[in-house]
Design a protein around this motif. Sequence first.
Motif, PDB file in Angstrom:
ATOM      1  N   MET A 155     -17.059   1.635 -14.544  1.00  0.00           N
ATOM      2  CA  MET A 155     -18.114   0.684 -14.223  1.00  0.00           C
ATOM      3  C   MET A 155     -18.757   1.026 -12.868  1.00  0.00           C
ATOM      4  O   MET A 155     -19.972   0.995 -12.714  1.00  0.00           O
ATOM      5  CB  MET A 155     -17.490  -0.704 -14.171  1.00  0.00           C
ATOM      6  CG  MET A 155     -18.442  -1.849 -14.138  1.00  0.00           C
ATOM      7  SD  MET A 155     -17.512  -3.375 -14.416  1.00  0.00           S
ATOM      8  CE  MET A 155     -16.656  -3.565 -12.867  1.00  0.00           C
ATOM      9  N   MET A 156     -17.919   1.385 -11.900  1.00  0.00           N
ATOM     10  CA  MET A 156     -18.460   1.736 -10.578  1.00  0.00           C
ATOM     11  C   MET A 156     -19.317   2.994 -10.677  1.00  0.00           C
ATOM     12  O   MET A 156     -20.368   3.088 -10.052  1.00  0.00           O
ATOM     13  CB  MET A 156     -17.324   1.933  -9.580  1.00  0.00           C
ATOM     14  CG  MET A 156     -16.668   0.615  -9.189  1.00  0.00           C
ATOM     15  SD  MET A 156     -15.713   0.752  -7.680  1.00  0.00           S
ATOM     16  CE  MET A 156     -14.166   1.279  -8.295  1.00  0.00           C
ATOM     17  N   LEU A 171     -10.182  -6.039 -17.888  1.00  0.00           N
ATOM     18  CA  LEU A 171     -10.552  -4.642 -17.691  1.00  0.00           C
ATOM     19  C   LEU A 171      -9.335  -3.824 -17.297  1.00  0.00           C
ATOM     20  O   LEU A 171      -8.474  -4.294 -16.577  1.00  0.00           O
ATOM     21  CB  LEU A 171     -11.571  -4.546 -16.545  1.00  0.00           C
ATOM     22  CG  LEU A 171     -12.984  -5.052 -16.790  1.00  0.00           C
ATOM     23  CD1 LEU A 171     -13.730  -5.057 -15.477  1.00  0.00           C
ATOM     24  CD2 LEU A 171     -13.689  -4.166 -17.788  1.00  0.00           C
ATOM     25  N   LEU A 172      -9.312  -2.582 -17.740  1.00  0.00           N
ATOM     26  CA  LEU A 172      -8.256  -1.678 -17.291  1.00  0.00           C
ATOM     27  C   LEU A 172      -8.782  -0.923 -16.075  1.00  0.00           C
ATOM     28  O   LEU A 172      -9.984  -0.860 -15.848  1.00  0.00           O
ATOM     29  CB  LEU A 172      -7.917  -0.697 -18.410  1.00  0.00           C
ATOM     30  CG  LEU A 172      -7.439  -1.365 -19.704  1.00  0.00           C
ATOM     31  CD1 LEU A 172      -7.318  -0.336 -20.818  1.00  0.00           C
ATOM     32  CD2 LEU A 172      -6.096  -2.066 -19.474  1.00  0.00           C
ATOM     33  N   THR A 173      -7.842  -0.316 -15.336  1.00  0.00           N
ATOM     34  CA  THR A 173      -8.250   0.383 -14.116  1.00  0.00           C
ATOM     35  C   THR A 173      -9.349   1.403 -14.400  1.00  0.00           C
ATOM     36  O   THR A 173     -10.336   1.500 -13.687  1.00  0.00           O
ATOM     37  CB  THR A 173      -7.028   1.088 -13.489  1.00  0.00           C
ATOM     38  OG1 THR A 173      -6.017   0.106 -13.349  1.00  0.00           O
ATOM     39  CG2 THR A 173      -7.365   1.651 -12.124  1.00  0.00           C
ATOM     40  N   LYS A 184      -6.846  -6.861 -10.196  1.00  0.00           N
ATOM     41  CA  LYS A 184      -5.520  -6.290 -10.462  1.00  0.00           C
ATOM     42  C   LYS A 184      -5.607  -4.765 -10.443  1.00  0.00           C
ATOM     43  O   LYS A 184      -4.699  -4.086  -9.959  1.00  0.00           O
ATOM     44  CB  LYS A 184      -5.006  -6.758 -11.824  1.00  0.00           C
ATOM     45  CG  LYS A 184      -4.399  -8.151 -11.759  1.00  0.00           C
ATOM     46  CD  LYS A 184      -3.827  -8.554 -13.107  1.00  0.00           C
ATOM     47  CE  LYS A 184      -3.583 -10.048 -13.116  1.00  0.00           C
ATOM     48  NZ  LYS A 184      -3.423 -10.604 -14.452  1.00  0.00           N
ATOM     49  N   ALA A 185      -6.720  -4.240 -10.984  1.00  0.00           N
ATOM     50  CA  ALA A 185      -6.869  -2.792 -11.038  1.00  0.00           C
ATOM     51  C   ALA A 185      -7.036  -2.192  -9.643  1.00  0.00           C
ATOM     52  O   ALA A 185      -6.512  -1.124  -9.346  1.00  0.00           O
ATOM     53  CB  ALA A 185      -8.070  -2.431 -11.911  1.00  0.00           C
ATOM     54  N   LEU A 186      -7.749  -2.907  -8.789  1.00  0.00           N
ATOM     55  CA  LEU A 186      -8.090  -2.327  -7.483  1.00  0.00           C
ATOM     56  C   LEU A 186      -7.113  -2.690  -6.370  1.00  0.00           C
ATOM     57  O   LEU A 186      -7.058  -2.022  -5.349  1.00  0.00           O
ATOM     58  CB  LEU A 186      -9.496  -2.776  -7.061  1.00  0.00           C
ATOM     59  CG  LEU A 186     -10.640  -2.356  -7.975  1.00  0.00           C
ATOM     60  CD1 LEU A 186     -11.950  -2.969  -7.519  1.00  0.00           C
ATOM     61  CD2 LEU A 186     -10.763  -0.835  -8.020  1.00  0.00           C
ATOM     62  N   SER A 208      -9.126  -9.234 -13.674  1.00  0.00           N
ATOM     63  CA  SER A 208      -8.566  -7.946 -14.098  1.00  0.00           C
ATOM     64  C   SER A 208      -9.083  -6.802 -13.223  1.00  0.00           C
ATOM     65  O   SER A 208      -8.365  -5.831 -12.984  1.00  0.00           O
ATOM     66  CB  SER A 208      -8.858  -7.694 -15.581  1.00  0.00           C
ATOM     67  OG  SER A 208     -10.243  -7.737 -15.815  1.00  0.00           O
ATOM     68  N   SER A 209     -10.320  -6.919 -12.735  1.00  0.00           N
ATOM     69  CA  SER A 209     -10.817  -5.888 -11.807  1.00  0.00           C
ATOM     70  C   SER A 209      -9.973  -5.897 -10.533  1.00  0.00           C
ATOM     71  O   SER A 209      -9.642  -4.842  -9.990  1.00  0.00           O
ATOM     72  CB  SER A 209     -12.281  -6.150 -11.412  1.00  0.00           C
ATOM     73  OG  SER A 209     -13.086  -6.231 -12.550  1.00  0.00           O
ATOM     74  N   ASP A 225     -11.607 -13.719 -16.215  1.00  0.00           N
ATOM     75  CA  ASP A 225     -10.853 -12.526 -16.640  1.00  0.00           C
ATOM     76  C   ASP A 225     -11.467 -11.263 -16.082  1.00  0.00           C
ATOM     77  O   ASP A 225     -10.778 -10.331 -15.695  1.00  0.00           O
ATOM     78  CB  ASP A 225     -10.872 -12.419 -18.174  1.00  0.00           C
ATOM     79  CG  ASP A 225      -9.850 -13.333 -18.795  1.00  0.00           C
ATOM     80  OD1 ASP A 225      -8.901 -13.717 -18.080  1.00  0.00           O
ATOM     81  OD2 ASP A 225     -10.014 -13.675 -19.983  1.00  0.00           O
ATOM     82  N   PHE A 226     -12.783 -11.264 -16.088  1.00  0.00           N
ATOM     83  CA  PHE A 226     -13.501 -10.070 -15.638  1.00  0.00           C
ATOM     84  C   PHE A 226     -13.154  -9.742 -14.187  1.00  0.00           C
ATOM     85  O   PHE A 226     -12.760  -8.619 -13.862  1.00  0.00           O
ATOM     86  CB  PHE A 226     -15.005 -10.298 -15.803  1.00  0.00           C
ATOM     87  CG  PHE A 226     -15.852  -9.249 -15.163  1.00  0.00           C
ATOM     88  CD1 PHE A 226     -15.858  -7.953 -15.659  1.00  0.00           C
ATOM     89  CD2 PHE A 226     -16.651  -9.551 -14.070  1.00  0.00           C
ATOM     90  CE1 PHE A 226     -16.645  -6.982 -15.071  1.00  0.00           C
ATOM     91  CE2 PHE A 226     -17.439  -8.588 -13.478  1.00  0.00           C
ATOM     92  CZ  PHE A 226     -17.440  -7.302 -13.983  1.00  0.00           C
ATOM     93  N   VAL A 233     -12.730  -0.103 -14.695  1.00  0.00           N
ATOM     94  CA  VAL A 233     -13.305  -0.532 -13.422  1.00  0.00           C
ATOM     95  C   VAL A 233     -13.974   0.652 -12.720  1.00  0.00           C
ATOM     96  O   VAL A 233     -15.092   0.546 -12.218  1.00  0.00           O
ATOM     97  CB  VAL A 233     -12.227  -1.167 -12.516  1.00  0.00           C
ATOM     98  CG1 VAL A 233     -12.816  -1.512 -11.140  1.00  0.00           C
ATOM     99  CG2 VAL A 233     -11.661  -2.419 -13.161  1.00  0.00           C
ATOM    100  N   PHE A 234     -13.302   1.793 -12.741  1.00  0.00           N
ATOM    101  CA  PHE A 234     -13.898   2.956 -12.081  1.00  0.00           C
ATOM    102  C   PHE A 234     -15.098   3.485 -12.864  1.00  0.00           C
ATOM    103  O   PHE A 234     -16.085   3.925 -12.284  1.00  0.00           O
ATOM    104  CB  PHE A 234     -12.847   4.042 -11.823  1.00  0.00           C
ATOM    105  CG  PHE A 234     -11.946   3.666 -10.683  1.00  0.00           C
ATOM    106  CD1 PHE A 234     -12.427   3.699  -9.372  1.00  0.00           C
ATOM    107  CD2 PHE A 234     -10.653   3.218 -10.894  1.00  0.00           C
ATOM    108  CE1 PHE A 234     -11.629   3.306  -8.306  1.00  0.00           C
ATOM    109  CE2 PHE A 234      -9.847   2.828  -9.833  1.00  0.00           C
ATOM    110  CZ  PHE A 234     -10.331   2.874  -8.535  1.00  0.00           C
TER     111      PHE A 234
END
Lengths: 293, 342
Positions: free
Chosen positions: A134-135, A126-128, B42-44, B39-40, B35-36, A131-132
């Motif tokens: 998704m939230m 997932l890219l940043t 790494k993003a946060l 990668s989350s 991965d799920f 993720v947001f």
Amino acid sequence: MTPNLDTIILGHNQFFGVAHLSSEKGAQRDQYFSDVKNVIRMIEFSQSLGVSGLMMSTHPRAEAICDLIKKSKLRDEISIYPLLPYIAKYVRQANEKGLTNMVMDALSGASAMQKIGMMLKGGAGLLTKDVFKMMEILIELELLLFKGLKMRAIFLHQALTDLALGLDLKDVFLFYHEFIPKKFGAEAAYCTFNTPMLLEKFKVYGIENPIVMAPFNKAGFQMTRTLPENEKCLRENDLRLVAMSSLAGGYLKPREAYEYLFSNPKIESVVVGASSEAHAKETFETIRSFKKA
Amino acid sequence: MNIGVIGFGKMGMLHAGIVNGLKGHKTVSISENSDFIGSSLKALMPHIKVYSDYVSMLDNEKLDAVFITTPVHMHVDMAIEAIRRKIPFFVEKPMALSASDSKRLVDELDKTPTLNMVGYMMRYISTFKKAKKIIASNALGDIITFNYSLYVSQLFKPGKGWRYDKTKSGGGLMMGPTSHVVDLMSWFFGPTHGVNASALGYYSKTTEDFIHAIFHMKSGVKGWLDSSWSVRGHRLVESRFEVHGSRGMLILTDDYVKVCMDEATDNLKAGWTSWTKPELHEEVELDIGGPQYTLEDVDFLEHVKRGEKIECDVYSAHEVQKIITAIYESAEEKGAFKVVNS
């Protein structure tokens, strides 16, 4: 200046069978309030005494409660303070199927997630921004049941707030702080057991004068660090405290508990439980005798 | 201290959050093979290094200690890798799939002693600590018998994750919350001589959802356990424990400890005395999932810092595994008495 929150907010624990001092008592209340009509009766009674704030987590029973509220005259009269999410449900699901399955299942209803879902199945990360996104979707889904009701402030559950504080997830707080008012027209608010730590971190993150729901009682029950340190925090920081566990789960007598509570500054609201009408009336009166308007 | 976490599920995130929030400690790296989740993360968490392979993490990071919070079947190999690098480790409960699996860890540790802890956190719940003190003080006189019930409303259809896959979890309920009870019985009453047990799976087809067991302690005390994760009305994991002694009795729940004494002793009055959770409240620096987890992690980190052995370790957890193995063997043989292998 943002208007004040309701001075007294009726808590939801008794409606969902939660009693911090006694699981047995919790189970008894759970039985009584499993009839949603009894919940509505209690909300109406509180409202008749001028208590119009209602804390409500996204517990499975909340949907039926909200449906009844929407159909009654309470709809325009009470303010809902959602607590997001009903964490026990997610802990159980995480135990039942693991974290990834849990998130995927929660998202399964959302069409916007299909793309991310497919991407994940393809094995990519997932890219940043994903993720947001998704939230955002998770929050929207979780709050769906309150649609059409007046929401004043939306609280992030203690377990999530405190986990994010521990992990120092600055971006998550900044996201939540911006997203909630923009999307729902309500204030972003935080439930925590770690008030001193939250205030330290929020200063660094640049989040000013936060609405914080946290335990505050003479016994120090559910509080972290020392009581004097917590008292000092209230004196020296800008925050709007919504006090909970004021009676230390029933350990303290109401008069001594509220007298102590309101001897501290920055107490904007207090969340209270009410297991019966007589109990509610007595609690509200005691609070009002100590809380100066 | 710089800490690494292997496996970022529910327990991994809890320990990572606690450690990182404690003054003087930092979670510097996490290893996660999904991965799920990876990668989350790494993003946060740009401030925490995320690995997909734990061996590279152990090799590349200068860790003062590592938390192993993966599904059970991976614990032993991961702990062995930590031992080979002399990195102190904390491994979540249950420690291993079986007594023979945990024996591999014991053997490795005998060769290369390394500080370690196993996550039987119920020892850190205030009411349990109080009960332990009372029992250890011999105030109750001769212990005659005990009974322990542990229930939670968790499973009402076949479970999906690794916890319900015997090859990954080692069993069902007994390897889940009920393993705590076995640890507690050893903590309260010492070694177990043998067991009789019965197990029933209803929602789980290959593992158990209900357990009944009789404990025969080496001290001669006998007691029984009743547990399930498939009973209604228990929002959280709930314990009730009764100890009957020649001079009095003790009742312990997550919420309170009560003692009823026939006559007064030095510290206890005749009749009932009770202590509730708020009264037993202990100050902690931070609280994420309950103060017991913070107390547990602080205890681990403090012991590592001082280079001192921890009470709840691989050796005590190996005893727990042996008892659980005997419980499974007895249940297989319709409750036949099984001696816990020494």
